[in-house]
Design a protein around this motif. Structure first.
Motif, PDB file in Angstrom:
ATOM      1  N   VAL A  53       9.750  48.423 -40.373  1.00  0.00           N
ATOM      2  CA  VAL A  53      10.715  48.799 -39.342  1.00  0.00           C
ATOM      3  C   VAL A  53      10.347  50.199 -38.884  1.00  0.00           C
ATOM      4  O   VAL A  53      10.227  51.117 -39.704  1.00  0.00           O
ATOM      5  CB  VAL A  53      12.158  48.764 -39.880  1.00  0.00           C
ATOM      6  N   THR A  54      10.152  50.385 -37.599  1.00  0.00           N
ATOM      7  CA  THR A  54       9.679  51.670 -37.103  1.00  0.00           C
ATOM      8  C   THR A  54      10.471  52.134 -35.896  1.00  0.00           C
ATOM      9  O   THR A  54      10.971  51.329 -35.105  1.00  0.00           O
ATOM     10  CB  THR A  54       8.171  51.585 -36.736  1.00  0.00           C
ATOM     11  N   LYS A  55      10.590  53.445 -35.798  1.00  0.00           N
ATOM     12  CA  LYS A  55      11.165  54.077 -34.608  1.00  0.00           C
ATOM     13  C   LYS A  55      10.530  55.456 -34.454  1.00  0.00           C
ATOM     14  O   LYS A  55      10.802  56.371 -35.221  1.00  0.00           O
ATOM     15  CB  LYS A  55      12.684  54.204 -34.704  1.00  0.00           C
ATOM     16  N   ASN A  56       9.654  55.560 -33.486  1.00  0.00           N
ATOM     17  CA  ASN A  56       9.005  56.833 -33.145  1.00  0.00           C
ATOM     18  C   ASN A  56       8.269  57.446 -34.334  1.00  0.00           C
ATOM     19  O   ASN A  56       8.298  58.665 -34.527  1.00  0.00           O
ATOM     20  CB  ASN A  56      10.033  57.832 -32.600  1.00  0.00           C
ATOM     21  N   SER A  80      11.210  51.855 -31.051  1.00  0.00           N
ATOM     22  CA  SER A  80      10.662  53.114 -30.548  1.00  0.00           C
ATOM     23  C   SER A  80      10.965  53.336 -29.069  1.00  0.00           C
ATOM     24  O   SER A  80      11.139  52.389 -28.291  1.00  0.00           O
ATOM     25  CB  SER A  80       9.145  53.153 -30.753  1.00  0.00           C
ATOM     26  N   ASP A  81      11.006  54.608 -28.695  1.00  0.00           N
ATOM     27  CA  ASP A  81      11.124  55.003 -27.295  1.00  0.00           C
ATOM     28  C   ASP A  81       9.722  55.167 -26.715  1.00  0.00           C
ATOM     29  O   ASP A  81       8.737  55.228 -27.429  1.00  0.00           O
ATOM     30  CB  ASP A  81      11.885  56.334 -27.185  1.00  0.00           C
ATOM     31  N   TYR A  84       6.028  56.210 -27.537  1.00  0.00           N
ATOM     32  CA  TYR A  84       5.638  55.642 -28.829  1.00  0.00           C
ATOM     33  C   TYR A  84       5.490  54.122 -28.745  1.00  0.00           C
ATOM     34  O   TYR A  84       4.587  53.546 -29.356  1.00  0.00           O
ATOM     35  CB  TYR A  84       6.675  55.996 -29.892  1.00  0.00           C
ATOM     36  N   LEU A  85       6.370  53.482 -27.987  1.00  0.00           N
ATOM     37  CA  LEU A  85       6.316  52.025 -27.884  1.00  0.00           C
ATOM     38  C   LEU A  85       4.999  51.577 -27.261  1.00  0.00           C
ATOM     39  O   LEU A  85       4.352  50.642 -27.741  1.00  0.00           O
ATOM     40  CB  LEU A  85       7.500  51.516 -27.068  1.00  0.00           C
ATOM     41  N   LYS A  86       4.587  52.254 -26.190  1.00  0.00           N
ATOM     42  CA  LYS A  86       3.322  51.899 -25.558  1.00  0.00           C
ATOM     43  C   LYS A  86       2.166  52.146 -26.512  1.00  0.00           C
ATOM     44  O   LYS A  86       1.219  51.343 -26.591  1.00  0.00           O
ATOM     45  CB  LYS A  86       3.147  52.712 -24.280  1.00  0.00           C
ATOM     46  N   HIS A 102       5.229  41.411 -33.316  1.00  0.00           N
ATOM     47  CA  HIS A 102       5.790  42.686 -32.861  1.00  0.00           C
ATOM     48  C   HIS A 102       7.126  42.401 -32.184  1.00  0.00           C
ATOM     49  O   HIS A 102       7.171  41.922 -31.060  1.00  0.00           O
ATOM     50  CB  HIS A 102       4.814  43.368 -31.901  1.00  0.00           C
ATOM     51  N   ILE A 103       8.198  42.687 -32.895  1.00  0.00           N
ATOM     52  CA  ILE A 103       9.551  42.425 -32.394  1.00  0.00           C
ATOM     53  C   ILE A 103      10.108  43.726 -31.830  1.00  0.00           C
ATOM     54  O   ILE A 103      10.337  44.686 -32.568  1.00  0.00           O
ATOM     55  CB  ILE A 103      10.457  41.898 -33.520  1.00  0.00           C
ATOM     56  N   ILE A 104      10.316  43.778 -30.517  1.00  0.00           N
ATOM     57  CA  ILE A 104      10.785  44.996 -29.856  1.00  0.00           C
ATOM     58  C   ILE A 104      12.283  44.850 -29.572  1.00  0.00           C
ATOM     59  O   ILE A 104      12.694  44.170 -28.637  1.00  0.00           O
ATOM     60  CB  ILE A 104      10.002  45.247 -28.553  1.00  0.00           C
ATOM     61  N   ARG A 105      13.083  45.482 -30.429  1.00  0.00           N
ATOM     62  CA  ARG A 105      14.539  45.452 -30.272  1.00  0.00           C
ATOM     63  C   ARG A 105      15.132  46.731 -30.848  1.00  0.00           C
ATOM     64  O   ARG A 105      14.674  47.220 -31.878  1.00  0.00           O
ATOM     65  CB  ARG A 105      15.153  44.236 -30.989  1.00  0.00           C
ATOM     66  N   ASP A 106      16.134  47.253 -30.172  1.00  0.00           N
ATOM     67  CA  ASP A 106      16.796  48.471 -30.646  1.00  0.00           C
ATOM     68  C   ASP A 106      17.920  48.070 -31.593  1.00  0.00           C
ATOM     69  O   ASP A 106      19.001  47.663 -31.164  1.00  0.00           O
ATOM     70  CB  ASP A 106      17.354  49.257 -29.455  1.00  0.00           C
ATOM     71  N   LEU A 107      17.647  48.162 -32.894  1.00  0.00           N
ATOM     72  CA  LEU A 107      18.569  47.675 -33.923  1.00  0.00           C
ATOM     73  C   LEU A 107      18.804  48.741 -34.974  1.00  0.00           C
ATOM     74  O   LEU A 107      17.978  49.633 -35.169  1.00  0.00           O
ATOM     75  CB  LEU A 107      17.993  46.423 -34.595  1.00  0.00           C
TER      76      LEU A 107
END
Length: 312
Positions: A53-56, A80-81, A84-86, A102-107
């Motif tokens: 699980v990652t965020k930035n 990620s914002d 970072y996401l790109k 790669h699951i892109i969701r703000d959780l």
């Protein structure tokens, strides 16, 4: 010694110790009763799923590169914002991972872990983070941990294996000895329908069924680089933990709780650092050699340049 003569601190430690050994005894007995016909983990093919699980995370590139040779599958839940996401999308396409989702969701963290867990398809699940770097040499090399796990008897038992992380200070030649312990995210789990993360919980501690056989390993098989960040982030994190523990007694918001603590300042606070001892913790992974000796500001500058290179 009678518990009534103990100080409150030792009473708490005594209680936790007894709970630990009682729990271990129950786990040992109950796991021994689960024979082959009841082990659902045999339904999953041999292999290792890494759940991240990652965020930035500025260290995600090094983290993935350190495990790619061991991973049969990587599941990334990404909040990620930009940019970072790109960067993460480009990074995953560049690395030769056998299989990834790669699951892109703000959780929130527990929900992200729970969703990622449902996507894991191999027998072993490594709970990992984007700021963990696997040791690649020395007495605690990650390969030794992989070999240990693969030699366990999965036809009779479920396993929940916990190992140490060496938690770094504000640069790569410092370490926080009091935090070099079992971290909540450093787990290796037998995949089954019984193991889960509870989205209702505040943190991402796994909910491990009582019949899983717990194993606590002593080696430092990975570095934890989350502390290479501004000191105020640690202050707020520690305050949030203390607020969460006290809010049942005090009806107070986190914002108001912060105002009652005037120790939020720029200088080091509540975190003890010592020189990193390679003879004890193991050699710094080779992926990080270019950052050794750099200050926090220099590391951030280097990482920002790397991210810019990915998104150009």
């Amino acid at each position: 010694m009678k518990s009534k003569n103990m100080s409150p601190k030792y009473q708490f430690c005594f209680k936790k110790t007894m709970e630990h050994y009682a729990g271990q005894l129950i786990r040992y007995i109950s796991s021994s009763l689960h024979r082959k016909n009841y082990i659902t983990s045999v339904r999953f093919p041999e292999g290792i799923s890494f759940l991240i699980v990652t965020k930035n995370d500025i260290w995600l590139a090094e983290s993935l590169k350190s495990i790619v040779r061991y991973a049969d599958e990587v599941i990334i839940v990404d909040s990620s914002d930009q940019p970072y996401l790109k960067r993460n999308i480009e990074l995953l396409s560049d690395l030769k991972i056998k299989n990834y989702k790669h699951i892109i969701r703000d959780l929130d963290l527990p929900t992200a872990r729970a969703i990622g867990l449902s996507e894991c398809s191999y027998k072993w699940i490594f709970i990992w983070d984007g700021d963990h770097i696997a040791m690649d040499n020395g007495k605690f090399s990650f390969e030794k941990l992989i070999n240990y796990v693969r030699n366990l008897d999965t036809t009779r038992y479920y396993y929940a294996i916990h190992f140490h992380l060496a938690t770094m200070g504000y640069q790569l030649d410092e370490i926080q000895p009091e935090r070099c312990k079992y971290a909540g995210e450093a787990w290796i789990i037998s995949n089954s329908d019984h193991f889960k993360f509870d989205p209702r919980k505040k943190w991402d501690e796994p909910v491990i069924p009582f019949y899983y056989r717990k194993i606590f390993l002593q080696g430092y098989y990975a570095l934890h680089l989350n502390v290479i960040r501004p000191i105020t982030m640690h202050q707020f994190r520690d305050l949030r933990i203390s607020w969460y523990n006290e809010r049942k007694k005090k009806d107070i918001s986190f914002q108001d709780y912060i105002k009652t603590h005037k120790e939020i300042r720029s200088e080091p606070w509540r975190i003890r650092k010592v020189k990193y001892d390679e003879s004890y913790y193991g050699l710094i992974p080779t992926l990080l050699n270019k950052y050794k000796g750099l200050s926090y500001e220099q590391i951030i500058e280097e990482k920002e340049k790397e991210i810019e290179e990915y998104i150009e």
